[in-house]
Scaffold this active site. Structure first.
Site, PDB file in Angstrom:
ATOM      1  N   ARG A 133       0.813  -1.228   0.000  1.00 50.86           N
ATOM      2  CA  ARG A 133       0.000   0.000   0.000  1.00 50.86           C
ATOM      3  C   ARG A 133       0.844   1.274   0.000  1.00 50.86           C
ATOM      4  NH1 ARG A 133      -5.046  -1.586   4.029  1.00 50.86           N
ATOM      5  NH2 ARG A 133      -5.724  -3.417   2.820  1.00 50.86           N
ATOM      6  N   LYS A 155       4.154  11.215 -11.317  1.00 45.77           N
ATOM      7  CA  LYS A 155       3.250  10.407 -12.159  1.00 45.77           C
ATOM      8  C   LYS A 155       3.919   9.079 -12.479  1.00 45.77           C
ATOM      9  CE  LYS A 155       1.280  12.592 -15.635  1.00 45.77           C
ATOM     10  NZ  LYS A 155       1.103  13.583 -16.732  1.00 45.77           N
ATOM     11  N   GLU A 197      11.659  17.201 -24.677  1.00 43.36           N
ATOM     12  CA  GLU A 197      10.940  17.681 -23.497  1.00 43.36           C
ATOM     13  C   GLU A 197      11.481  19.026 -23.031  1.00 43.36           C
ATOM     14  OE1 GLU A 197       8.300  16.533 -22.114  1.00 43.36           O
ATOM     15  OE2 GLU A 197       8.080  14.583 -23.081  1.00 43.36           O
ATOM     16  N   LYS A 257       8.768  22.625 -14.611  1.00 43.87           N
ATOM     17  CA  LYS A 257       7.846  21.526 -14.334  1.00 43.87           C
ATOM     18  C   LYS A 257       7.570  21.417 -12.834  1.00 43.87           C
ATOM     19  CE  LYS A 257       6.645  16.786 -15.355  1.00 43.87           C
ATOM     20  NZ  LYS A 257       6.930  15.556 -16.098  1.00 43.87           N
ATOM     21  N   GLU A 267      -2.932  17.251 -11.744  1.00 45.45           N
ATOM     22  CA  GLU A 267      -3.217  17.483 -13.161  1.00 45.45           C
ATOM     23  C   GLU A 267      -4.687  17.797 -13.405  1.00 45.45           C
ATOM     24  OE1 GLU A 267      -1.856  15.646 -17.497  1.00 45.45           O
ATOM     25  OE2 GLU A 267      -1.646  14.437 -15.690  1.00 45.45           O
ATOM     26  N   ARG A 271      -1.260  21.729 -14.938  1.00 38.67           N
ATOM     27  CA  ARG A 271      -0.271  20.692 -15.254  1.00 38.67           C
ATOM     28  C   ARG A 271      -0.507  20.090 -16.635  1.00 38.67           C
ATOM     29  NH1 ARG A 271       1.870  15.832 -11.222  1.00 38.67           N
ATOM     30  NH2 ARG A 271       3.424  15.018 -12.691  1.00 38.67           N
ATOM     31  N   ASN A 275       1.891  18.721 -21.147  1.00 40.97           N
ATOM     32  CA  ASN A 275       1.521  17.711 -22.148  1.00 40.97           C
ATOM     33  C   ASN A 275       1.444  18.299 -23.549  1.00 40.97           C
ATOM     34  OD1 ASN A 275       1.157  15.205 -20.670  1.00 40.97           O
ATOM     35  ND2 ASN A 275      -0.496  16.283 -19.615  1.00 40.97           N
ATOM     36  N   HIS A 278       1.901  16.081 -26.531  1.00 35.78           N
ATOM     37  CA  HIS A 278       1.693  14.704 -26.091  1.00 35.78           C
ATOM     38  C   HIS A 278       0.374  14.108 -26.570  1.00 35.78           C
ATOM     39  CE1 HIS A 278       5.131  15.626 -23.666  1.00 35.78           C
ATOM     40  NE2 HIS A 278       5.126  14.445 -23.077  1.00 35.78           N
ATOM     41  N   HIS A 282       1.530  11.013 -28.201  1.00 36.70           N
ATOM     42  CA  HIS A 282       1.274   9.703 -27.595  1.00 36.70           C
ATOM     43  C   HIS A 282       0.542   8.774 -28.556  1.00 36.70           C
ATOM     44  CE1 HIS A 282       1.772  10.525 -22.997  1.00 36.70           C
ATOM     45  NE2 HIS A 282       2.898  10.165 -23.584  1.00 36.70           N
ATOM     46  N   HIS A 294      10.027   8.094 -27.438  1.00 36.15           N
ATOM     47  CA  HIS A 294       8.989   8.982 -26.898  1.00 36.15           C
ATOM     48  C   HIS A 294       9.226  10.427 -27.321  1.00 36.15           C
ATOM     49  CE1 HIS A 294       6.281  10.899 -23.978  1.00 36.15           C
ATOM     50  NE2 HIS A 294       7.303  11.669 -23.643  1.00 36.15           N
TER      51      HIS A 294
END
Length: 1598
Positions: A133, A155, A197, A257, A267, A271, A275, A278, A282, A294
């Site tokens: 957990r 993330k 990036e 960032k 997000e 945030r 992206n 992206h 993506h 990527h």
């Protein structure tokens, strides 16, 4: 503790991001002292472990030893290494790490260290978030991408088959250690991957940082290319300037960032901004991973999302251009057409629908609404969150094609400016770069061409560039002519930028060698088209002046190798009749030569003088005056220029004119739509010749034109009222001719455009391009030496729905976009080619001019192959045959009609019947013009009224009339085949000199031939080369067989495809490796043993004149056509047509894509059955091939010679999916490095074949290690033969070798074949079949089974599992029938079975049935057709079982009358009744056919030889010469008696004349045996070996 200087960045209130160099001691100390734990787990991958794991283990063990004593137990430090790559970032990968933790009894106080790139960070972060957990973890990214992106923000996620990062959690690391020293071992591609990036972050947040990235790419790369020794950089005083720059870039990006994450950790809005790029990136990555990284996908995504913003009217082209240039500076792709992406098989899967579907599953979305981060300018976004964008807007950006929707212009009157002039922009860049001081360039064109020029000048270190005014102004700091050789291995790549290529050729001669150079020369190169464009005259002039320049590939074209010797100067002679850019190139660089330059232009008329004047005017503004000499006697200007030695002095500001060539498009839209347009910044004072377009072209076409010094306004006439211009010389504005041509297409009358010969050597042959594409609209054009004529048509008469191919030429695309404003449903392919000069043309067309533009996904409208092939024409559609008079249309047409059972129709005969006058007389009385008009009307009638089940032969001159050509083209495109029958000119001349029935031409035959040949090609869908004359290798039967094969294939009546493919059996093709396939013909039967098809390796072909040429050779279309035709004359096997390039393991030049597709198209025109097409070739070409394939099949092939493709990896799946899109058969070729690779291949094929609607697949591995794959492959295995000169590929095996190997592997068990009958001791069948088995390497055995009855022994034999089949002879041909499950139609009709074939009835092959057939009739049929093409009258002697087979054979050959004679007439009558449709007449006497009726041309005796004699007697058949009275052509007599070899009947026939051929019973036995062999094995019997063996045994026994 080791001293370490750290830069700390705060995130979520903690300074937990530590940045620096060589941080390992700091990491160990910080983790162990601040994160106490019983267990520390380091997880990394095998790649990183090789570099860093040992050092981490030593450092942590050492640090653990230094911990203060007193703890209950010393903490553990464990490491776990996983496989690298995205495949580990999965549910399975996560479970494996968790199992490791559980096995090592890790508890909730465990600290996990993620050492690696983004995959490791995302995966281990998610493990940490869920294990027990939630446990603590630390990010130690080793890639730039990980440092600036995935490690920051908490993330974590894993991938699923439905998308990336869809299952995960927000889980913040305790620390993020950014050790920039890791980047020194990072491959440069991975570094660029991370820079995507970095650029992204600056683009959305900080323009100043973005400007730094624009200006310092070389310095930033240098920081990772120089290893730091002795831990340099760990402390500030040991850091280099490059290290400081690199660290500042990384920290700057991370800080942005971290700030955003701190404000919006989960997000919910802000945030979203990180992206940017992206959403689309993506989606691209989901298709291309893992081949494309990527950051590379995000780079493309950023440009596409920036274009979305531009389309929405938010971001200007300046922003898109700056972003493009910056990303390219870091070696990142910026479009899906980038060769690194476009060459991948998976790139074919990047359809608009597919990408939009993937984008539906995106975390930023709100329900069905897609959200994209929209830039408003560099450094700022439109909203502080992602913006909702409609699918139609995204689709328009993603689409490779565009469609303008005709309608009312919303912004009429239009007032706009065009982008900066390409010509002036490129000249200004060179001048400012060579100049002294700083120059601010405004209105610079932001396009592909200027990007190429700027990048090249930077790589030559000739200048530095910075941006001001949000990118509107380029600040150039000139280098005063100081230039350097680029580093070793670095080529200056210019794409298809012709201006840059020509200017930079001379610029590179200015380079001076330096001691620090590590490369001897500067190399400039370009794309495939650039390598075809001429630069020879410029290079020749420079070489003559002392410059050392070499052509590295084709003479006269790029790539070039240029030595750094400086430009000598003095007198330079230059041929300037091809391109004015050669002149401008030398002019621009001449001031920096070692001596003053006198430039003397020679070689005829100088082309495009206004562009030379432009260059001279601009040089004057930069401080250098050029003097043009004048003739002292006449005062006329000479083509000689004097240029002094000097240094350009940069003006502080230089404003670039708008592009006058580009201005022609909106002005032309006003002209064609009857609206008004004003172009600012282009007027009468312009430097550009194209500024005269409005006055000299549009005004003459009926427009109202107003032109001031700085603006031009055009108002068009009413729609459809443009007037043609009788003649216009456009030599001063050659680029504008395309616009004029588009307008002339709808102008009333004929327009002649001259002075544009140089347009043939631009981005494409523009004259031919415009002609070919206008033809699709139905517009006629005529090519001239230096121009063309366009015959205008009313707008309503132009064809709709045309798809325009643009040849990657911006001018072609924009010219046809003008025409598309009034012609509905016109698709402009390759819409992105406009980026060369007007990147936002499609956006401006909608936003500024006011016409809606839609995106078109060509993949969605492309024909796709299915399991049953694409939709093909109606198989009953009539075939039209065209060609020169004397090409053989009547002979071929009649033979085709006979084969198809259709009606032959001669159009000239139809003409004469309709007009009641001969063609010759008609022409004599009324003239050729009247005849052509009447002939065209006849053609229209025939195509309408005789459109089904006819073969129509047309007159040779039908193509002389444009209207007739259009009718033929439309018929070929939409209805049925139009076949061009071609024959050599010499043969046609010989025929026509003897022919008198048709009117004389009135001009040399050779001239007529050469004029019509292009028209025949234009109007036809297929080619057939007439090699059917007396001098060909084919017999008359062979000729008729080939004609039948060709026409049955192209009509779809009986496609000539390999039958074993459809049956699911193992299939093979032989790869012919001859430079001339006729060299194979003496051994063609041996070579083709066992195979189902022959592969024609077109790339290996060389005509006799090409034998001595070095390097790859492109065979001519005529030579290839002749090779196919010659091969057809010696074999009926299907042909696999292959053009394999050098990189694919072949010999065809890699850059010759256009020529490759011309040959592939030729294959379809020639009716080749299988065409091998590489999936990496351009989609639009493949789409055209698929659309035209008809009943041929496409083999979609993919070759990987590198060994990188693994059969259990993702790349092979991409290749399979790409091939499946258009292939009827899929072919994937890899390279084996171990036997395991073959097992992986077998597994892949098994899975692929089990999919619904699976397509046949060829899957093999190259090399010796891959030979097992060739044995296991079941679909079209390529094989070799010992008689071939070389193998087509390493590891190839022969057909025989594969069969023997299959037997040893247990995949081809021995089968037993039998002859049932009595007596059979002397049968030839065992010799026949066992010889065939041995030759082919088949493990089977044929033996005799002589029994007294059809009893238990035969029943047991046919029930045995190894029973392969049986021959049945007397007396059991009837008795065997009750034991069989099914009879063939022939066996039922004949009433006897001589062949038993076991046929499987289940997919697993375990259930089967016994099928009874009769091959006797086939032996008889083939014996007849070998000599006689058609049977009028035949005679059968005898009325027994064999006579039934003879009648069945004659009936199959459509014999008009069959005479039947038997000594017992009643038996003959009974037999005649059994065949009521066979037109049998029973004769009382053997020679008593009715008076006046032709005697038989075919005689078949089915009685024993002893029953015949030359004299009358009881119970025998009397013979006489009357039997052989037939004299009108070939005739044949067949005696079915087995012995003796020479029967009385055959002896008498041999004396009847040469036209009578004799066939003894043994030959019929052989032919029916060949049929049996093929029915049992699926293989053609090797006759060349079997026949001699049988004859030898027969003669020995005789």
């Amino acid at each position: 503790m080791t001293a370490t200087d750290i830069l700390k960045v705060s995130i979520l209130g903690k300074e937990s991001i530590h940045c620096g160099f060589h941080l390992l001691p700091h990491i160990a100390q910080t983790v162990l002292t601040t994160l106490p734990s019983s267990t520390y787990i380091l997880v990394t991958d095998t790649n990183i472990a090789n570099f860093h794991l040992n050092a981490f283990e030593k450092e942590f063990e050492s640090a653990l030893e230094r911990l203060p004593s007193g703890a209950a137990s010393k903490p553990r430090f464990l490491s776990h290494v996983i496989a690298p790559g995205e495949t580990s970032k999965s549910r399975e990968g996560k479970a494996n790490v968790e199992d490791f933790l559980l096995l090592n009894r890790c508890t909730r106080d465990t600290v996990i260290l993620a050492l690696g790139g983004g995959v490791i960070g995302d995966l281990i972060g998610f493990v940490a978030a869920t294990f027990m957990r939630g446990v603590r973890f630390v990010q130690i990214p080793t890639t730039l991408l990980g440092m600036v992106d995935s490690s920051v923000g908490g993330k974590t996620a894993i991938d699923t088959p439905l998308g990336k990062n869809l299952i995960g959690a927000f889980w913040q690391p305790e620390y993020i250690f950014i050790d920039a020293a890791f980047l020194e071992t990072l491959p440069s591609r991975e570094f660029s991957n991370g820079m995507a990036e970095v650029v992204k972050t600056a683009a959305i947040w900080n323009e100043a940082e973005f400007g730094s990235l624009e200006s310092n790419s070389a310095e930033i790369f240098a920081a990772i290319q120089t290893p730091s020794e002795n831990y340099a950089g760990r402390t500030k005083h040991t850091r280099s300037k490059a290290q400081e720059l690199l660290l500042s870039v990384i920290v700057g990006s991370i800080s942005v960032k971290a700030h955003i994450v701190t404000i919006d950790e989960r997000e919910t809005g802000l945030r979203n901004l990180v992206n940017f790029g992206h959403t689309i990136g993506h989606a691209i990555e989901a298709v291309l991973t893992p081949t494309v990284l990527h950051g590379e996908c995000v780079s493309v995504g950023m440009i596409l999302e920036a274009e979305v913003s531009r389309q929405m009217g938010i971001l200007g082209q300046v922003g898109v251009g700056r972003l493009s240039r910056c990303l390219k500076a870091y070696n990142l792709p910026i479009s899906l057409s980038d060769p690194r992406i476009a060459s991948l098989p998976a790139a074919k899967l990047l359809t608009v629908d597919r990408l939009l579907d993937i984008m539906r599953v995106d975390k930023k979305n709100s329900g069905a609404e897609k959200k994209i981060v929209i830039l408003s300018r560099i450094g700022a976004t439109y909203e502080q969150k992602a913006t909702v964008v409609q699918d139609s807007i995204i689709a328009k950006t993603l689409s490779e094609a565009a469609k303008v929707i005709p309608g009312v212009l919303k912004h009429d009157p239009v007032k706009m400016a065009t982008p900066g002039s390409k010509s002036i922009s490129n000249r200004a860049l060179v001048l400012a770069a060579l100049g002294k001081g700083t120059c601010r360039l405004s209105n610079l064109l932001h396009s592909d061409d200027t990007q190429v020029m700027m990048t090249a000048l930077l790589e030559l270190k000739g200048a530095s560039f910075e941006w001001e005014d949000e990118g509107e102004t380029l600040v150039v700091k000139g280098g005063e002519g100081a230039l350097s050789v680029p580093p070793k291995g670095k080529e200056i790549y210019l794409g298809n930028a012709g201006t840059a290529a020509r200017f930079l050729t001379t610029v590179c001669t200015l380079v001076q060698s330096s001691p620090v150079d590590n490369a001897p020369t500067t190399i400039i190169t370009g794309n495939a088209r650039m390598k075809q464009r001429p630069i020879g005259p410029l290079v020749t002039a420079l070489q003559a002046n002392g410059s050392a320049i070499e052509f590295l590939e084709s003479e006269g074209c790029l790539p070039l190798s240029i030595a750094p010797n400086g430009l000598q100067g003095g007198n330079i002679q230059l041929a300037a009749s091809v391109s004015s850019q050669y002149v401008s190139s030398i002019l621009l660089c001449a001031p920096y030569a070692l001596e003053p330059v006198t430039l003397d232009l020679i070689g005829g008329q100088v082309i495009s003088q206004p562009y030379i004047d432009m260059t001279i005017a601009m040089m004057r503004e930069f401080g250098v005056a050029v003097t043009r000499r004048v003739d002292p006697n006449t005062g006329a200007q000479l083509n000689m220029y004097d240029i002094p030695k000097a240094t350009y002095v940069n003006p502080s500001v230089y404003s670039i004119e708008s592009d006058a060539s580009s201005a022609t498009y909106p002005l032309a839209i006003a002209a064609i739509t009857g609206t008004t347009c004003t172009i600012e910044n282009i007027g009468s004072a312009s430097l550009q010749g194209d500024a005269r377009f409005a006055i000299e072209v549009l005004e003459r076409m009926g427009c109202e034109v107003t032109q001031t010094a700085a603006s031009t306004t055009v108002r068009g006439p009413a729609v459809g009222q443009l007037k043609a211009i009788e003649e216009v010389d456009m030599e001063v504005m050659t680029d504008a001719f395309l616009t004029a041509t588009a307008l002339a297409a709808v102008a009333s009358g004929k327009t002649r455009i001259l002075g544009i010969a140089n347009q043939r050597v631009k981005e494409c042959n523009r004259i031919r391009a415009m002609m070919d594409q206008l033809a699709k609209f139905g517009v006629e054009t005529i090519e001239l030496d230096d121009g063309l004529e366009i015959i205008g048509k009313p707008i309503k008469d132009l064809k709709r729905g045309v798809s325009v191919h643009c040849y990657d030429d911006h001018r072609v695309a924009m010219a046809f976009s003008v025409l598309s404003t009034v012609v509905e449903d016109t698709i402009i392919e390759e819409k992105r080619c406009v980026e060369k000069t007007w990147p936002n043309w499609w956006d401006d067309l909608e936003n500024k001019i006011g016409l809606k533009v839609e995106g078109v996904d060509l993949a969605s409208i492309a024909p796709k192959a299915s399991a049953s092939g694409t939709r093909s024409p109606d198989t009953s559609a009539s075939v039209v045959v065209i060609g020169m008079r004397g090409s053989g249309k009547t002979f071929v047409g009649k033979a085709a009609a006979s084969a198809l059972s259709w009606t032959f129709l001669d159009a000239d005969a139809f003409f004469e019947e309709k007009h009641k006058i001969g063609v010759r007389a008609f022409v004599h009385e009324r003239g050729w013009s009247a005849f052509r008009t009447a002939e065209t009307a006849i053609l229209e009638e025939l195509l309408r009224e005789k459109a089904m089940n006819h073969v129509i032969s047309l007159g040779g001159g039908v193509v002389e009339v444009p209207e007739a050509r259009e009718l033929l083209k439309q018929y070929a495109a939409n209805r049925g085949p139009v076949v061009h029958l071609s024959r050599s000119l010499d043969e046609i001349v010989k025929y026509l000199n003897a022919e008198t029935a048709r009117p004389a031409y009135g001009e040399p035959i050779e001239d007529v031939f050469r004029r019509r040949e292009p028209w025949f090609a234009e109007c036809s869908s297929h080619n057939l080369v007439n090699h059917f004359g007396p001098n060909s290798m084919a017999s008359e039967k062979g000729s008729r067989d080939e004609i039948a094969r060709f026409f049955k294939h192209i009509t779809g009546q009986q496609p000539n495809l390999a039958p074993n493919v459809a049956a699911g059996r193992r299939t093979y093709f032989l790869s012919l490796t001859y430079p001339d396939v006729t060299q194979a013909f003496p051994q063609i039967e041996q070579l083709s043993e066992g195979v189902d098809a022959l592969e024609l390796r077109v790339d290996l072909l060389r005509s006799s004149k090409d034998y001595e040429l070095p390097g790859p050779v492109i065979p001519s279309e005529s030579f290839v056509s002749d090779q196919v035709a010659a091969l057809r004359n010696v074999t009926s096997l299907p042909i696999v047509f292959t053009v394999r390039t050098v990189s694919q393991g072949g010999a065809f030049p890699d850059a010759a894509e256009k020529e490759a597709f011309e040959l592939l198209d030729l294959a379809l025109r020639l009716g080749v059955e299988y065409v091998d097409v590489e999936v990496t070739l351009p989609t639009y070409h493949i789409r055209d091939l698929v659309a035209r394939k008809g009943f041929s099949q496409i083999i979609a092939s993919s070759h990987d010679w590198s060994g990188n493709m693994k059969w259990n990896g993702d790349l092979v799946k991409e290749q399979y999916e790409a091939a499946k899109q258009f292939g009827d058969i899929i072919k994937i070729v890899g390279k084996a490095t171990s036997i395991q690779d073959n097992f992986h291949l077998y597994d892949f094929v098994s899975k692929a074949s089990s999919l619904p609607q699976a397509k046949p697949i060829i899957a093999i591995n190259m090399g010796i290690e891959g030979q097992m794959s060739r044995i296991l492959n079941s679909m079209f295995s390529p094989v070799t033969h010992p008689l071939l000169p070389v193998k087509a590929a390493p590891g190839q095996l022969s057909f025989k070798q594969i069969q023997e190997a299959l037997h040893l592997l247990g995949l081809l068990p021995t089968q037993r074949y039998y002859l049932f009958g009595t007596p059979i001791a002397h049968s030839m069948s065992p010799t026949l079949h066992n010889t065939g088995f041995e030759v082919l390497g088949l493990p089977h055995q044929y033996e005799l089974l002589e029994t007294s009855e059809v009893g238990e022994q035969i029943k047991a034999t046919i029930a045995a599992p190894d029973f392969g089949g049986a021959s049945v002879t007397i007396p059991y041909k009837l008795d065997i029938i009750p034991l069989l499950d099914e009879l063939s139609p022939a066996a039922e009709a004949i009433g006897a079975v001589n062949t038993i074939i076991p046929q499987t009835t289940s997919s697993d092959g375990k259930s089967w049935k016994l099928y009874g057939d009769n091959s006797d009739w086939l032996g008889i049929r083939d014996s007849i057709s070998a000599y006689v093409s058609s049977v009028d009258t035949a005679l059968v002697i005898g009325a027994g079982g064999t006579s039934r087979a003879a009648i069945y054979a004659l009936q199959a050959l459509a014999a008009k009358t069959i005479y039947l004679h038997n000594r017992t007439t009643i038996k003959a009558q009974e037999l005649a009744c059994a065949f009521p449709d066979a037109r049998i007449q029973v004769l009382d006497a053997i020679e008593q056919w009715p008076e006046g009726v032709a005697p038989p041309s075919v005689i078949i005796s089915t009685v024993p030889a002893a029953a015949m004699t030359a004299a009358s007697a009881n119970n025998i058949f009397p013979l006489s010469n009357k039997l052989f009275e037939y004299r009108d052509g070939p005739a044949v007599v067949i005696d079915m008696a087995y012995k003796p070899a020479e029967t009385p009947l055959l002896t008498l026939a041999a004396q009847a004349g040469e036209h009578w051929k004799t066939v003894p019973g043994l030959e019929v036995l052989l032919k029916q045996g060949y049929v049996q062999f093929e029915k049992w094995t699926g293989r053609r019997c090797p006759k060349h070996a079997v026949a001699p063996s049988v004859r030898s045994k027969y003669n020995g026994e005789s």
